[in-house]
Each structure stands twice: as structure tokens, then as C-alpha cells.
Enzyme design. Structure first.
Site, short mmCIF file in Angstrom:
data_model
loop_
_atom_site.label_atom_id
_atom_site.label_comp_id
_atom_site.label_asym_id
_atom_site.label_seq_id
_atom_site.Cartn_x
_atom_site.Cartn_y
_atom_site.Cartn_z
N THR A 95 0.92 -1.17 0.11
CA THR A 95 0.25 0.11 0.07
C THR A 95 0.86 1.25 0.04
O THR A 95 1.84 1.30 0.52
CB THR A 95 -0.97 0.20 1.07
OG1 THR A 95 -1.88 -1.08 1.17
CG2 THR A 95 -1.94 1.31 1.17
N PHE A 146 1.25 5.07 0.98
CA PHE A 146 0.74 6.09 1.73
C PHE A 146 1.33 7.61 1.42
O PHE A 146 2.58 7.14 0.95
CB PHE A 146 1.17 5.92 3.24
CG PHE A 146 0.40 4.70 3.91
CD1 PHE A 146 -0.63 4.65 4.51
CD2 PHE A 146 0.97 3.38 3.41
CE1 PHE A 146 -1.51 3.38 4.82
CE2 PHE A 146 0.35 2.16 4.03
CZ PHE A 146 -1.00 2.43 4.54
#
Ligand SMILES: C=C(O[C@@H]1C=C(C(=O)O)C=C[C@H]1O)C(=O)O
Length: 378
Positions: A278, A280
Site C-alpha cells: 500500500t 501512503f
């Protein structure tokens, strides 16, 4: 059939003429630029460009559309030159020049993230700002509000997952608030299927987690025919499963949430792909541009003119900057009108890049430079 060498000789001859004509046209554009500067006239004259494009379409005959493409690029370059002469986008230049390279941080710095202890957002926040006490917010919107109201200095947000794709809610908020992006972090994410200590894998019928985590683990969830329920985030799912005392229930969450809420691990590496990652970002009201910044983010709307997005992308690629991400989101209250969010490789220390941003800032509706930052990999 003509000999290849002979055809290429003719092409060389034509190119020689084309380059001389191109240089002559650019010299004219320079004169136009000086005239516009002296008389305070806007650079873009869409009517004049449309006239030229209409004419070229007809004169180009069977190559009419190709000729239009060529000329719209030539005019884009002509405008870029004029923007330089006029010194367009002064505010943009000043903004970049006045930015600081160091992101201030100590353990009292206020960092907002969505969720509760043990959520992926929490983990990412601690990776970027070790030792900080995050301010947990209920929603992504609340993270933006905390920055807006000065309650937090920075906000950490997930923007994209390698399996489940973009977090569209966050992009909508980025486009609405237009805070600066000052850093990004790619964090590998591994999930556990976890239950209360009394449960066993055979007991499980239902799985709770955040929709992104359910999507990232969809293969095993579907194969087992589990019912799913969406939670606010993975740590909330873990906490709620712990509180439920139900043995037919499991959460999809990370290792910190397993520990935090005393769950039992039923299965590891529950994600579809072992390289599940992921991305960020850190948002801030103040602009910081580190020395080694390598990613540029910006957004804009498009005027209703054919080929604008294409010509903007060409301008970046002509400087060797690659497009790494593009998102289009509908404008609030304007169906079928779009705002674009783009990431490019590059650093604004390159004068040509700043010039391009200055030109675009005056030409594109709703343009914002969102930042130039380093990308970290955990
Ligand atoms: C050169 C001019 O400036 C711009 C560039 C144009 C061109 O390169 O042909 C045409 C119109 C303007 O958008 C002009 O105003 O004539």
C-alpha cells in the site's frame, strides 16, 4: 519502387526545410510574446488556434487529422516559449523557491491518521514518524479537517494498493483540499485471518474487515464461501471480533492488531498476492521540497478543447519526465466534467520543470501544484 536510400535523402532534404521553418515560426512566437508582454495580452488565443487547426485539417487532405495533431503540438510549444518571455506563473515560481527542504519533526509533532491503534494507517504513520503519538481520526475526511483547523501538522493517508487499486475517497479529498504532499511510503502489507482464542479454522463462517483488505484477500475469502462484513478499518474489525466472543467469526487484520486485541492466528499471508503493497502519503499545509525529491504531483481540470490532456502529457515527456499515475474524478455538481490528478517523475530544481509548471498554472483551469517529494520503501 524507389530505392530506400534515395527516399531517405529526400526526407533529409524536407527535414532540413522543416527545421528552418520551425525555427522561423518560433522566432515569430517570440515576437508575439514580446508584443503580448508590452500590451498585457493573454498568451492563449483559442479562436486563433482553432482557425489554424480548421485550416490545417482541410489543407492536410488525407493527412488532415495528423496535421492537426502536429500543429496543436507546435502551438503548445509556441505558447510555452511565450509564457517564458512574459514570465507567467510568478506565484508558482515563488511558491517553489520559498519552500523549505527539511520536514520539521520531533516527538511532539502532531500527526493525524485514520483508524485506531494497530490499523495499517497507524503502522505507516509510525514508520514515517517514529515515536509519534498519532491523533486517530474517525474518517479520512477528519484527517483533512485536522490539518485544515491546525489541530495536526501532518496527515498520513493511504492512496493506493497494488491489488485493490486507488483509494478514491482520498483522491476526492486531495482534490478538494489541495494540501501539499510532502512524502510517500510504499509499505508491504501482510494479513492474518484471526479469531477469538476459542475458535478454530473450521468454525469460521463470516469475515470482518475494511473493504480494501477484503478486496486484497478476496481469493481465499471466496474460495471458503465466507460471508463478509465491512468495518471502518482492519483494527476496528479485530477489536470487534475480540469483543463479539463469537467462534464463527474472524477478522482480516495485520500483526499489530492481532497482538493489540489478543486474537488467535488461524491463517497467515492471507493476501491474494505476496507482493501486496500500500502506498501512503503525508499531507501538510506548508510546502516542503526535499533535495532528493523525485515525484511531482499536480491536478487540473481540462478546458473543452480537443487534445489538451495529450498535449500536457507531451510537455512532460519532452522533458524526460514519466507519468506514473493518473486519476480522473468527477467535479462536484458538474456531471461529466473531470478533475485530473497526476504523478510524474522529476524534480523542480530543474529549471525547465519549473517553467513548465508556471506555464500550466496559467493555462489550465483549477491547476494546483501538489508537491515534489521523496518516495520511501519500507
Ligand atoms: C502566436 C500566438 O500565440 C498563441 C500561439 C499560437 C500559434 O502558435 O500559432 C496561436 C494563438 C495563441 O494561442 C498568437 O497569438 O498569434
Amino acid at each position: 519502387m524507389r530505392d530506400l536510400k534515395e527516399i531517405r535523402e529526400e526526407i533529409n532534404e524536407i527535414d532540413e526545410k522543416l527545421i528552418e521553418l520551425f525555427k522561423r515560426r518560433m522566432e515569430c512566437a517570440k515576437d508575439v510574446g514580446n508584443y503580448k508582454k508590452a500590451n498585457n495580452i493573454p498568451i492563449l488565443n483559442q479562436d486563433r488556434e482553432n482557425e489554424i487547426l480548421d485550416d490545417v485539417l482541410v489543407r492536410g487532405g488525407e493527412y488532415g487529422y495528423a496535421a492537426q495533431l502536429l500543429f496543436s503540438n507546435i502551438m503548445e510549444l509556441s505558447r510555452a516559449l511565450q509564457h517564458n518571455i512574459v514570465g507567467s506563473g510568478k506565484e508558482m515560481k515563488e511558491l517553489i523557491e520559498n519552500s523549505s527542504p527539511n520536514i520539521p519533526y520531533n516527538k511532539n509533532t502532531k500527526v493525524a491518521c485514520q483508524g485506531i491503534a494497530g490499523a495499517n494507517n497507524h503502522e505507516a504513520t509510525l514508520k514515517i514518524f517514529p515515536d509519534c503519538e498519532p491523533q486517530f481520526c474517525k474518517s479520512f475526511k477528519d484527517v483533512f479537517m485536522a490539518i485544515e483547523n491546525g489541530e495536526a501538522d501532518y496527515g498520513v493517508l493511504p492512496v493506493e494498493n497494488s491489488t485493490a487499486g486507488s483509494v478514491s475517497d482520498v483522491y476526492d479529498l486531495i482534490l478538494k483540499h489541495r494540501f501539499y504532499i510532502i512524502k510517500s511510503l510504499d509499505l508491504p502489507i501482510h494479513y492474518y485471518l484471526a479469531s477469538i482464542p476459542q475458535a478454530n479454522l473450521e468454525d469460521i463462517e463470516e469475515v470482518w474487515s475494511h473493504p480494501q483488505a477484503l478486496a486484497q484477500c478476496s481469493d481465499k475469502i471466496t474460495a471458503n464461501n465466507y460471508k463478509t462484513l465491512q468495518s471502518a478499518n482492519t483494527a476496528v474489525a479485530a477489536r470487534d471480533v475480540a469483543n463479539s466472543k463469537r467462534i464463527n467469526l474472524a477478522a482480516v487484520c495485520n500483526g499489530s492488531a492481532v497482538k493489540e486485541y489478543g486474537l488467535k492466528v488461524l491463517a497467515e499471508n492471507y493476501e491474494n498476492r505476496s507482493d501486496n503493497t500500500t502506498r501512503f502519503i503525508v499531507i501538510s499545509k506548508k510546502l516542503y521540497i526535499p533535495e532528493n525529491a523525485e515525484k511531482i504531483s499536480l491536478c487540473f481540470g481540462l478546458p473543452h478543447v480537443t487534445g489538451t490532456l495529450y498535449s500536457v502529457l507531451c510537455r512532460f515527456s519532452s522533458l524526460g519526465l514519466n507519468l506514473t499515475k493518473i486519476e480522473s474524478r468527477t467535479m462536484a455538481n458538474k456531471p461529466f466534467e473531470y478533475l485530473f490528478y497526476l504523478d510524474f517523475t522529476g524534480n523542480v530544481k530543474n529549471d525547465e520543470v519549473t517553467k513548465l509548471l508556471c506555464a500550466l498554472s496559467t493555462e489550465l483551469p483549477e491547476f494546483s501544484f501538489l508537491g515534489n517529494y521523496e518516495e520511501d520503501f519500507a
